[in-house]
Design a protein around this motif. Structure first.
Motif: not given
Length: 176
Positions: A130-134, A136-138, A143-144, A171-175
């Motif tokens: 769940a923490a991974c998913q959250a 990614g949504k941020l 990015s840290s 998600q971090l990379d694409s945003q």
């Protein structure tokens, strides 16, 4: 039925917040759930009542309040500090739903990144995932966490956590 109608009305149903809040602790789950949905659809005007519900010692009301905040998405950003506090709650479901709500709020929940990163080391795989998913949504606000997510993607013993970490890193990379 009335709470469902209020949910359809949305923000214009703000005067009903006072009547809906106590229903979060109703004995009948269907009534409590309908009240939660209505409060989530009313939006930020319902936040004071939902935040108050988080401080009460009623598990169902607390969980439904968190779900209503999550349903608001980014407009629920004022709840971020209260949700961060719930990340250390003894009840695992409270923790998991708080993580989900922070992810639903998105980049405005950036203040939660350090606590979400700590949860990447949780013993419980559901919390790690769940923490991974959250995170990614941020998006770039998280990015840290990139290095820790990549580490989990390569090394976590649980497949769905590795997949969630991989997705979050993408998600971090694409945003950015």
């Amino acid at each position: 039925a009335a709470a469902e109608s209020l949910a359809q009305i949305g923000p214009a149903a703000q005067p009903a917040v006072v009547a809906l809040q106590p229903l979060l602790a109703h004995d009948q789950a269907v009534v409590a759930t309908a009240a939660s949905r209505a409060l989530g659809q009313i939006g930020p005007a319902a936040l004071p009542a939902l935040l108050q519900e988080l401080t009460r010692n009623h598990p169902q009301g607390r969980l439904l309040a968190i779900e209503a905040i999550a349903a608001m998405g980014p407009p629920g950003a004022a709840a971020v500090p209260a949700l961060i506090k719930r990340l250390n709650h003894p009840d695992q479901q409270t923790r998991r739903l708080s993580i989900k709500a922070l992810g639903a709020i998105g980049p405005a929940a950036q203040a939660a990144v350090p606590e979400l990163v700590k949860l990447l080391a949780a013993d419980d795989a559901d919390l790690r995932g769940a923490a991974c998913q959250a995170l990614g949504k941020l998006g770039p606000a998280a990015s840290s966490a990139r290095q820790r997510l990549q580490q989990l993607a390569n090394q976590d013993p649980i497949d769905f956590v590795r997949q969630a970490a991989q997705q979050a890193a993408r998600q971090l990379d694409s945003q950015e």
